[in-house]
Design an enzyme around this catalytic site. Structure first.
Site, PDB file in Angstrom:
ATOM      1  N   ARG A  77       0.853  -1.199   0.000  1.00 29.44           N
ATOM      2  CA  ARG A  77       0.000   0.000   0.000  1.00 29.44           C
ATOM      3  C   ARG A  77       0.887   1.247   0.000  1.00 29.44           C
ATOM      4  NH1 ARG A  77      -4.003   0.030   4.904  1.00 29.44           N
ATOM      5  NH2 ARG A  77      -5.200  -1.487   3.711  1.00 29.44           N
ATOM      6  N   ARG A 146      -1.864   7.057   9.430  1.00 30.13           N
ATOM      7  CA  ARG A 146      -1.770   6.517   8.063  1.00 30.13           C
ATOM      8  C   ARG A 146      -1.972   7.604   7.012  1.00 30.13           C
ATOM      9  NH1 ARG A 146      -4.417   0.603   8.198  1.00 30.13           N
ATOM     10  NH2 ARG A 146      -3.253  -0.234   9.977  1.00 30.13           N
ATOM     11  N   LYS A 214      -4.286   1.453  14.641  1.00 30.06           N
ATOM     12  CA  LYS A 214      -4.198   2.356  13.493  1.00 30.06           C
ATOM     13  C   LYS A 214      -4.847   3.711  13.799  1.00 30.06           C
ATOM     14  CE  LYS A 214      -6.683  -0.594  10.968  1.00 30.06           C
ATOM     15  NZ  LYS A 214      -7.576  -1.190   9.934  1.00 30.06           N
ATOM     16  N   LYS A 216      -6.248   7.415  11.729  1.00 34.72           N
ATOM     17  CA  LYS A 216      -6.565   7.948  10.397  1.00 34.72           C
ATOM     18  C   LYS A 216      -6.975   9.416  10.462  1.00 34.72           C
ATOM     19  CE  LYS A 216      -7.911   3.437   8.715  1.00 34.72           C
ATOM     20  NZ  LYS A 216      -8.951   2.634   8.065  1.00 34.72           N
ATOM     21  N   CYS A 436     -15.127  -3.257  -1.022  1.00 37.93           N
ATOM     22  CA  CYS A 436     -13.751  -3.556  -0.611  1.00 37.93           C
ATOM     23  C   CYS A 436     -13.248  -4.774  -1.392  1.00 37.93           C
ATOM     24  CB  CYS A 436     -13.724  -3.832   0.886  1.00 37.93           C
ATOM     25  SG  CYS A 436     -14.476  -5.418   1.296  1.00 37.93           S
ATOM     26  N   CYS A 442      -8.150 -10.636   0.753  1.00 34.12           N
ATOM     27  CA  CYS A 442      -8.237 -10.227   2.158  1.00 34.12           C
ATOM     28  C   CYS A 442      -8.408 -11.442   3.076  1.00 34.12           C
ATOM     29  CB  CYS A 442      -9.411  -9.272   2.374  1.00 34.12           C
ATOM     30  SG  CYS A 442      -9.527  -8.786   4.102  1.00 34.12           S
ATOM     31  N   CYS A 481     -16.776  -8.197   5.193  1.00 31.56           N
ATOM     32  CA  CYS A 481     -16.835  -8.506   6.633  1.00 31.56           C
ATOM     33  C   CYS A 481     -17.200  -7.216   7.362  1.00 31.56           C
ATOM     34  CB  CYS A 481     -15.502  -9.083   7.116  1.00 31.56           C
ATOM     35  SG  CYS A 481     -14.276  -7.829   7.549  1.00 31.56           S
ATOM     36  N   CYS A 485     -14.319  -1.517   5.492  1.00 30.20           N
ATOM     37  CA  CYS A 485     -13.303  -0.814   4.689  1.00 30.20           C
ATOM     38  C   CYS A 485     -13.890   0.066   3.592  1.00 30.20           C
ATOM     39  CB  CYS A 485     -12.323  -1.810   4.090  1.00 30.20           C
ATOM     40  SG  CYS A 485     -11.395  -2.699   5.351  1.00 30.20           S
TER      41      CYS A 485
HETATM   42 FE1  SRM Z   1      -9.401  -1.703   5.775  1.00 33.57          FE
HETATM   43  C1  SRM Z   1      -8.149  -4.299   7.529  1.00 33.57           C
HETATM   44  C2  SRM Z   1      -8.466  -3.079   2.914  1.00 33.57           C
HETATM   45  C3  SRM Z   1      -9.944   1.250   4.250  1.00 33.57           C
HETATM   46  C4  SRM Z   1     -11.264  -0.692   8.462  1.00 33.57           C
HETATM   47  N1  SRM Z   1      -8.389  -3.381   5.326  1.00 33.57           N
HETATM   48  C5  SRM Z   1      -7.899  -4.299   6.191  1.00 33.57           C
HETATM   49  C6  SRM Z   1      -7.008  -5.303   5.468  1.00 33.57           C
HETATM   50  C7  SRM Z   1      -5.606  -4.781   5.486  1.00 33.57           C
HETATM   51  C8  SRM Z   1      -7.094  -6.748   5.981  1.00 33.57           C
HETATM   52  C9  SRM Z   1      -6.065  -7.167   7.015  1.00 33.57           C
HETATM   53  O1  SRM Z   1      -5.966  -6.527   8.081  1.00 33.57           O
HETATM   54  O2  SRM Z   1      -5.365  -8.132   6.760  1.00 33.57           O
HETATM   55  C10 SRM Z   1      -7.636  -5.209   4.044  1.00 33.57           C
HETATM   56  C11 SRM Z   1      -6.746  -5.610   2.886  1.00 33.57           C
HETATM   57  C12 SRM Z   1      -7.584  -6.228   1.796  1.00 33.57           C
HETATM   58  C13 SRM Z   1      -6.885  -6.374   0.523  1.00 33.57           C
HETATM   59  O3  SRM Z   1      -6.755  -7.528   0.050  1.00 33.57           O
HETATM   60  O4  SRM Z   1      -6.472  -5.392  -0.068  1.00 33.57           O
HETATM   61  C14 SRM Z   1      -8.179  -3.803   4.061  1.00 33.57           C
HETATM   62  N2  SRM Z   1      -9.121  -1.023   3.947  1.00 33.57           N
HETATM   63  C15 SRM Z   1      -8.832  -1.773   2.861  1.00 33.57           C
HETATM   64  C16 SRM Z   1      -8.980  -0.978   1.578  1.00 33.57           C
HETATM   65  C17 SRM Z   1      -7.995  -1.382   0.496  1.00 33.57           C
HETATM   66  C18 SRM Z   1     -10.432  -1.111   1.096  1.00 33.57           C
HETATM   67  C19 SRM Z   1     -10.773  -0.476  -0.216  1.00 33.57           C
HETATM   68  O5  SRM Z   1     -11.768  -0.934  -0.778  1.00 33.57           O
HETATM   69  O6  SRM Z   1     -10.126   0.451  -0.675  1.00 33.57           O
HETATM   70  C20 SRM Z   1      -8.792   0.440   2.146  1.00 33.57           C
HETATM   71  C21 SRM Z   1      -7.356   0.869   2.200  1.00 33.57           C
HETATM   72  C22 SRM Z   1      -7.229   2.259   2.720  1.00 33.57           C
HETATM   73  C23 SRM Z   1      -5.872   2.848   2.624  1.00 33.57           C
HETATM   74  O7  SRM Z   1      -5.441   3.164   1.516  1.00 33.57           O
HETATM   75  O8  SRM Z   1      -5.245   3.069   3.667  1.00 33.57           O
HETATM   76  C24 SRM Z   1      -9.311   0.247   3.558  1.00 33.57           C
HETATM   77  N3  SRM Z   1     -10.351   0.019   6.306  1.00 33.57           N
HETATM   78  C25 SRM Z   1     -10.567   1.072   5.472  1.00 33.57           C
HETATM   79  C26 SRM Z   1     -11.558   1.943   6.024  1.00 33.57           C
HETATM   80  C27 SRM Z   1     -12.145   3.203   5.366  1.00 33.57           C
HETATM   81  C28 SRM Z   1     -11.466   4.450   5.814  1.00 33.57           C
HETATM   82  O9  SRM Z   1     -10.477   4.410   6.542  1.00 33.57           O
HETATM   83  O10 SRM Z   1     -11.948   5.509   5.428  1.00 33.57           O
HETATM   84  C29 SRM Z   1     -11.941   1.378   7.233  1.00 33.57           C
HETATM   85  C30 SRM Z   1     -13.055   1.910   8.175  1.00 33.57           C
HETATM   86  C31 SRM Z   1     -12.610   3.062   8.998  1.00 33.57           C
HETATM   87  C32 SRM Z   1     -11.920   2.584  10.238  1.00 33.57           C
HETATM   88  O11 SRM Z   1     -10.701   2.452  10.201  1.00 33.57           O
HETATM   89  O12 SRM Z   1     -12.593   2.313  11.227  1.00 33.57           O
HETATM   90  C33 SRM Z   1     -11.168   0.177   7.397  1.00 33.57           C
HETATM   91  N4  SRM Z   1      -9.621  -2.355   7.689  1.00 33.57           N
HETATM   92  C34 SRM Z   1     -10.492  -1.844   8.603  1.00 33.57           C
HETATM   93  C35 SRM Z   1     -10.494  -2.679   9.773  1.00 33.57           C
HETATM   94  C36 SRM Z   1     -11.319  -2.446  11.059  1.00 33.57           C
HETATM   95  C37 SRM Z   1     -10.488  -1.738  12.049  1.00 33.57           C
HETATM   96  C38 SRM Z   1     -11.170  -1.442  13.363  1.00 33.57           C
HETATM   97  O13 SRM Z   1     -10.438  -1.176  14.298  1.00 33.57           O
HETATM   98  O14 SRM Z   1     -12.365  -1.433  13.469  1.00 33.57           O
HETATM   99  C39 SRM Z   1      -9.604  -3.734   9.505  1.00 33.57           C
HETATM  100  C40 SRM Z   1      -9.259  -4.902  10.430  1.00 33.57           C
HETATM  101  C41 SRM Z   1      -8.134  -4.610  11.354  1.00 33.57           C
HETATM  102  O15 SRM Z   1      -7.535  -3.545  11.342  1.00 33.57           O
HETATM  103  O16 SRM Z   1      -7.853  -5.508  12.141  1.00 33.57           O
HETATM  104  C42 SRM Z   1      -9.077  -3.509   8.185  1.00 33.57           C
HETATM  105 FE1  SF4 Z   2     -11.252  -7.329   4.180  1.00 36.87          FE
HETATM  106 FE2  SF4 Z   2     -13.341  -6.896   5.699  1.00 36.87          FE
HETATM  107 FE3  SF4 Z   2     -11.847  -4.853   4.914  1.00 36.87          FE
HETATM  108 FE4  SF4 Z   2     -13.368  -6.080   3.175  1.00 36.87          FE
HETATM  109  S1  SF4 Z   2     -14.095  -4.968   4.990  1.00 36.87           S
HETATM  110  S2  SF4 Z   2     -11.201  -5.550   2.873  1.00 36.87           S
HETATM  111  S3  SF4 Z   2     -13.320  -8.163   3.859  1.00 36.87           S
HETATM  112  S4  SF4 Z   2     -11.189  -6.465   6.252  1.00 36.87           S
END
Ligand code: SRM
Ligand code: SF4
Length: 568
Positions: A77, A146, A214, A216, A436, A442, A481, A485
């Site tokens: 990333r 981030r 994390k 943001k 996502c 993922c 899930c 994201c």
């Molecule tokens: Fe996310 C984890 C993809 C934005 C909440 N996210 C992940 C991981 C890295 C899975 C992992 O931990 O192994 C995913 C990788 C999937 C893949 O194969 O690429 C993943 N997140 C993404 C992306 C690529 C989704 C997308 O469709 O673009 C986004 C990358 C953003 C970036 O460039 O930095 C992405 N993730 C988000 C957002 C949206 C935002 O930030 O505006 C959220 C919700 C906001 C938040 O943070 O609460 C988000 N991602 C999560 C979470 C839940 C974290 C929590 O504490 O609630 C996880 C799980 C974790 O961290 O354990 C997670």
């Molecule tokens: Fe993975 Fe869940 Fe984030 Fe989708 S919402 S990329 S399934 S961690």
């Protein structure tokens, strides 16, 4: 300021950070070893350097055969404050995705680019190649601040200009210090540096344990909330008077993720803390980060985000601790500044003078060539021929920027030749939908998302057109899930993977992103999603008030009334 004493045992990741020597661990040695994956400890540390260890989940099915192990691969990333890159950087990323990754680029919901499918043996070279273009991956993931969001639309106004300047300043200011040296040593063969033993010197903002989880940050605009500011841990919402920026409302505590088995986890929108002068922004960002460093939960990672601190303390206590112990200044009350709009920035827009930008709608952020639809090659050609800079939006779309009037026709021609539709020909639901990646990359995905939403959207747009609702602006966001994201919990319709082909259905957010939706039904079979939504849409069409959006309507009539319509 030391952390509050806590009786709870720190989580294992805290131990890994503690012994990592500022994010070094055994990464260099493991990178050099002839293995296809990292150890558990390094798997955690490597995130701080902008990469995740994954496996090809589609390949799992073949794993029953003797001798067939996991198909490990890395996701990388980028760190791209404000989502912007030069033409040269974009072309280099395109080259890299062809050479080392799976031949696609993925625009993310946080204005970044991800590469999928990089083998460990190519990881160091790939990260070195990225850095050679003056881009980086540092702090794109991990327990640090981030990628910092800010609208990449190059419109000629002073508020946007200041937002972008401060976005870069905050991103720089919150970059780890010792962690950056570690990054250079490991990935770029930098000189080996022994970090000072005192964390206050080695890592003055974070300390040796970095953040509990994390973090943001986003810079937003009241008339254009394209960064979805309320979903961020830390938000700076610009306040303007007569088109001039006068300061910012500081917002804290947004986040989307939740865990089904833990009822004390939930999505939460950021709360207004105070008003800041522009020259207080960097200090305020540091103060919030330090407060979180000291008071965030370090034992339960599922409840460690700053949103839980805000929810548990309430805004008043948060303000008190922030002002007294971290910001060291009396707080000014936030201004009344509701968000009033969101622009996807698609199609042609004047930047002023002879320059234009063009916004391309990218379905679920995936840049690929497939049959006659050759988005990857089309974007590459435009960037190559015009030398335009590139801006990724938080809606997974891309803006081609700084195009002279004389080249507009060339851009239109190249896009058409590559089967890339004009935004005005796309349905509203397609433009306003996001998914996502989920399966196959993922590890946390329970259900399909990016590979399922396009089919659903195709059917959805047909139904909406038949119902005479084709012009309705409707945000539909899907995730594989509950981690959220693609931010499904503040959209008109949220579809969240629950168990294989079953999803939880949320309704009641809206495009503005300033209201959470409510859970309408759980465990909805995927073939039932549209039929059930259709019933609600029919009532919406019949009973809505003038100008009322779908999310507003289902919020007004309430869950029970909507359930009575849906039945089942
Ligand atoms: Fe996310 C984890 C993809 C934005 C909440 N996210 C992940 C991981 C890295 C899975 C992992 O931990 O192994 C995913 C990788 C999937 C893949 O194969 O690429 C993943 N997140 C993404 C992306 C690529 C989704 C997308 O469709 O673009 C986004 C990358 C953003 C970036 O460039 O930095 C992405 N993730 C988000 C957002 C949206 C935002 O930030 O505006 C959220 C919700 C906001 C938040 O943070 O609460 C988000 N991602 C999560 C979470 C839940 C974290 C929590 O504490 O609630 C996880 C799980 C974790 O961290 O354990 C997670
Ligand atoms: Fe993975 Fe869940 Fe984030 Fe989708 S919402 S990329 S399934 S961690």
């Amino acid at each position: 300021m030391s952390a509050e004493p806590s009786a709870a045992k720190p989580s294992p990741v805290e131990g890994i950070k503690d012994t990592s020597n500022y994010l070094r661990g055994s990464l260099a040695a493991e990178l050099a070893a002839d293995t296809d994956h990292f150890t558990e400890q390094s798997k955690q540390l490597v995130k701080f350097h902008g990469t995740y260890q994954q496996e090809d989940r589609d390949a799992r099915k073949k794993r029953d055969k003797p001798g067939v192990g996991k198909a490990y691969m890395m996701m990388i990333r980028l760190r791209m404050p404000g989502g912007v890159m030069t033409a040269e950087q974009y072309l280099a990323m395109d080259d890299i995705c062809g050479e080392y990754a799976n031949g696609t680029l993925r625009f993310t919901t946080r204005q970044s680019i991800q590469l999928h499918g990089v083998l460990k043996k190519n990881l160091k070279q790939t990260i070195a190649d990225i850095n050679a273009t003056l881009l980086s991956t540092i702090s794109a993931c991990g327990d640090v601040n981030r990628n910092v969001l800010s609208c990449p639309a190059p419109l000629p106004d002073a508020v946007r200009k200041l937002n972008n300047e401060l976005c870069f300043q905050v991103a720089d200011h919150l970059t780890p210090h010792a962690g950056k040296q570690a990054y250079h040593e490991i990935w770029l063969n930098g000189e080996s540096v022994t970090p000072p033993s005192e964390p206050e010197v080695a890592e003055p903002i974070y300390g040796k344990h970095y953040l509990p989880r994390k973090f943001k940050t986003a810079f937003g605009l009241t008339d254009d909330n394209c960064v979805d500011i309320y979903a961020n841990c830390l938000g700076f919402l610009a306040i303007a008077e007569n088109g001039r920026p006068v300061g910012y409302n500081l917002l804290v505590g947004g986040g989307m993720g939740m865990t089904n088995s833990k009822p004390d986890t939930f999505p939460h929108l950021a709360k207004e803390v105070c008003f800041l002068e522009p020259d207080q922004v960097v200090a305020a960002a540091e103060a919030v980060v330090k407060l979180y460093r000291d008071h965030g939960n370090r034992s339960d990672r599922k409840r460690a985000r700053i949103k839980y601190l805000m929810a548990d303390w309430g805004v008043e206590k948060f303000r008190e601790v922030f002002a007294r112990d971290y910001f060291n200044s009396p707080l000014v009350a936030p201004k009344h500044a509701p968000v009033t709009g969101l622009d996807l920035h698609l199609g042609w827009h004047s930047q002023g003078g002879d320059k234009w930008f063009y916004g391309v709608s990218v379905e679920n952020g995936r840049v690929k060539d497939e049959g006659d639809f050759r988005l990857r090659t089309g974007l590459r050609e435009v960037v190559k021929q015009t030398g335009c800079s590139v801006g990724v939006t938080a809606q997974q779309d891309v803006l081609l920027r700084n195009i002279p009037t004389a080249q507009k026709a060339t851009v239109d021609r190249i896009l058409a030749e590559h089967g890339i539709a004009k935004p005005e020909t796309l349905s509203q639901v397609q433009k306003w939908s996001m998914a996502c990646p989920a399966i196959p990359t993922c590890p946390l995905a329970i259900s399909e998302s990016e590979r399922f939403l396009p089919t659903l959207v195709d059917e959805f747009e047909k139904e909406l057109a038949t119902m005479g609702l084709g012009d309705t602006v409707l945000s539909v966001r899907m995730t594989g899930c509950p981690n959220g994201c693609a931010r499904p919990y503040n959209s008109d319709i949220g579809i969240v993977g629950r168990s294989g082909d079953k999803y939880t259905l949320y309704v009641g957010g809206r495009v503005l992103g300033d209201r959470l939706s409510y859970e309408l039904q759980d465990l909805v079979p995927k073939e039932e999603l549209l039929p059930r939504l259709k019933k609600v849409l029919a009532v919406y069409k019949a009973d809505r008030q003038p100008g009322e959006g779908f999310g507003d309507f289902v919020t007004r009539i309430g869950k029970d009334a909507v359930l009575a319509v849906v039945g089942a």
